[in-house]
Design an enzyme around this catalytic site. Structure first.
Site: not given
Ligand code: PEP
Length: 251
Positions: A97, A173, A11, A9, A213, A95, A167
């Site tokens: 976000e 992040g 973003k 992703n 992460s 997601h 998630e």
């Molecule tokens: C995400 O935003 O889907 C995600 C998993 O981000 P990150 O890997 O940066 O934590």
């Protein structure tokens, strides 16, 4: 046997030139054809990235969001039909976000899942608890509610097309990853809720990705968990070497 998937992703990152360069580098370093790689660039780059990947084995394309209506006067929005016509096969829905910064709730997300399926896109439906939920020990309840309100109104045949990404919001992040115990525990819980609602056959086929992460150092142990079928990767998907080494983490 369930598919193995690593989805990147991007973003709101990468110019068109940088995105296409990243795709080139990923292709050059990609040798694991047993893993499906899904690339999710910004809407505006979907068609160009799809064009570049269309002859490459083991790659597919996702959008990061879609509008809940088929079409209409919604200035600045992008429909599932447009996404499919740009060459994508998947769309990320819900997601964290989107939930946090754009106020998307389970009811709206259920509409987005429906419109995605109507347009032959596979939803990658994200869910997960906040740090406060986990500290208050209500994380299972929270995820159960997201499943119920976001997905469990689907018919069995529609549900069986959906991919779920767990998630935990506190891991996205932040550099903090769920332990394998936490990830496997939640994935097992999700699969058992799917079993209760749709039965054993569908639950055993449901694809469950972990996100939060996930990187080249921790992917191997996360992907070794029984109920983890791959990853949804944010930050680490922006560097080809890291993305490819996550893909290669599958045994
Ligand atoms: C995400 O935003 O889907 C995600 C998993 O981000 P990150 O890997 O940066 O934590």
């Amino acid at each position: 046997m369930r598919k193995k998937i690593v989805a990147g992703n991007w973003k709101m990152n990468k110019s068109l030139a940088d995105g296409l360069l990243l795709v080139d580098e990923i292709i050059r370093g990609s040798h694991n054809n047993s893993v499906l790689k899904i690339i999710a660039p910004a809407f505006i780059h979907l068609a160009a990235v799809a064009e570049k990947l269309k002859k490459e084995e083991g790659f597919e394309i996702a959008a990061q969001n879609c509008h809940q209506s088929q079409n209409g006067a919604f200035t600045g929005e992008v429909s599932a039909e447009m996404i499919a016509s740009a060459g994508a096969q998947y769309v990320i829905i819900g997601h964290s976000e989107r939930r946090i910064y754009f106020g998307e709730n389970n009811g709206l997300l259920a509409q987005k899942v429906n419109i995605a399926l109507t347009n032959n896109l596979i939803p990658i439906f994200c869910l997960g608890e906040s740090r406060e939920d986990r500290n208050a020990n209500v994380h299972l309840e929270k995820v159960k509610q997201q499943l119920k309100e976001g997905l469990f109104n689907l018919s069995p045949s529609d549900f069986s097309k959906v991919i779920i990404a767990y998630e935990p919001v506190w891991a996205i992040g932040t550099g903090v990853t769920a332990t394998t115990h936490q990830a496997q525990g939640m994935h097992h819980f999700i699969r058992s809720e799917v079993n209760r609602k749709y039965g054993k056959d569908i639950s055993e086929e449901t694809l469950l990705l972990y996100g939060g992460s996930c990187n080249a150092d921790n992917a191997k142990e996360l992907f070794a968990c029984l109920d983890v079928d791959g990853g949804l990767i944010g930050g680490a998907s922006l560097k080809a070497a890291e993305f490819n080494s996550i893909v290669n983490s599958f045994g």
